[in-house]
Design an enzyme around this catalytic site. Structure first.
Site, PDB file in Angstrom:
ATOM      1  CG  HIS A   1      -1.971  -1.010   1.221  1.00  0.00           C
ATOM      2  ND1 HIS A   1      -3.088  -0.924   2.020  1.00  0.00           N
ATOM      3  CD2 HIS A   1      -2.114  -2.157   0.508  1.00  0.00           C
ATOM      4  CE1 HIS A   1      -3.878  -1.957   1.810  1.00  0.00           C
ATOM      5  NE2 HIS A   1      -3.306  -2.727   0.887  1.00  0.00           N
TER       6      HIS A   1
ATOM      7  CD  GLU B   1      -2.047   4.265   3.159  1.00  0.00           C
ATOM      8  OE1 GLU B   1      -1.759   3.609   2.125  1.00  0.00           O
ATOM      9  OE2 GLU B   1      -3.199   4.328   3.605  1.00  0.00           O
TER      10      GLU B   1
ATOM     11  CB  CYS C   1      -6.682  -0.386   5.188  1.00  0.00           C
ATOM     12  SG  CYS C   1      -4.956  -0.926   5.128  1.00  0.00           S
TER      13      CYS C   1
ATOM     14  CB  CYS D   1      -2.174   1.754   6.122  1.00  0.00           C
ATOM     15  SG  CYS D   1      -1.748   0.880   4.592  1.00  0.00           S
TER      16      CYS D   1
END
Length: 164
Positions: free
Chosen positions: A68, A70, A98, A101
C-alpha cells in the site's frame, strides 16, 4: 466544522498542506496509470517541510498485498531518517488508511495524518476498527480527514468505473 476545517484555522502552513496533498494526488494518478488502485502518499518532516517519501500503491506490480502507498512511503521515510520512528513527521494520503496501514502509522509514531477520501468499507481510522481510538493503540496521531476529498474520491470512482 470538521476536523480538517478546525485544523486549517489554526495551521499557519495551510498552503504547504495543500501542496503535499496535491503531491499525494499525483502519486495516486500514477498508480492508476499503472493499473493500481489510485492511492498516493507523501511523508513530510513536519519541522523542515522536507518531503521524505512519496509512493503510490504497488500491490499488483509487486504481487504484494502489503504494498500500500502508506507502507511503501513509511519504509522509504524510515530508511532516509535512519529510524523506525518518524516522530515529527506528517503523512498525507488520498484515502483513509486501512487497519493495516493505520497500525503501521501508529508503530512509526507519525505525528499527523491528513487523508482525502473517507473509506466506509475498508477504512481503519474513522471507520471499521478505528485503530487510533483503541485502548491497545500505543500511539495515536492527530488525524484530519477530507483534505481534497472530492478529487481523491473522483480518482477512485473513475478507476473502478473503468474496470467494471
Amino acid at each position: 466544522m470538521t476536523g480538517w476545517e478546525a485544523h486549517c484555522t489554526l495551521c499557519p502552513m495551510i498552503q504547504n498542506s495543500e501542496t503535499y496533498m496535491e503531491m499525494a494526488l499525483l502519486e495516486a494518478q500514477s498508480a492508476a496509470e499503472r493499473g493500481e488502485v489510485p492511492v498516493g502518499c507523501v511523508i513530510v518532516d513536519g519541522d523542515s517541510g522536507d518531503v521524505l517519501a512519496r509512493a503510490g500503491n504497488r500491490t499488483e506490480e509487486l504481487d504484494d498485498p502489503t504494498a500500500h502507498a502508506e507502507l511503501l512511503a513509511i519504509r522509504e521515510a524510515s530508511s532516509k531518517a535512519g529510524s523506525a520512528r518518524l516522530t515529527g513527521c506528517d503523512l498525507y494520503v488520498t484515502l483513509e488508511p486501512c487497519a493495516m496501514c493505520a497500525t503501521a502509522i501508529s508503530f512509526a509514531r507519525i505525528r499527523r495524518v491528513y487523508f482525502g477520501a473517507y473509506d466506509p468499507k475498508m477504512g481503519g481510522v474513522e471507520h471499521g476498527p478505528a485503530i487510533f481510538a483503541q485502548p491497545t493503540c500505543h500511539h495515536s496521531p492527530e488525524v484530519y480527514g477530507g483534505l481534497h476529498e472530492s478529487a481523491a474520491a473522483e480518482l477512485l470512482k473513475v478507476f473502478f468505473r473503468e474496470r467494471r
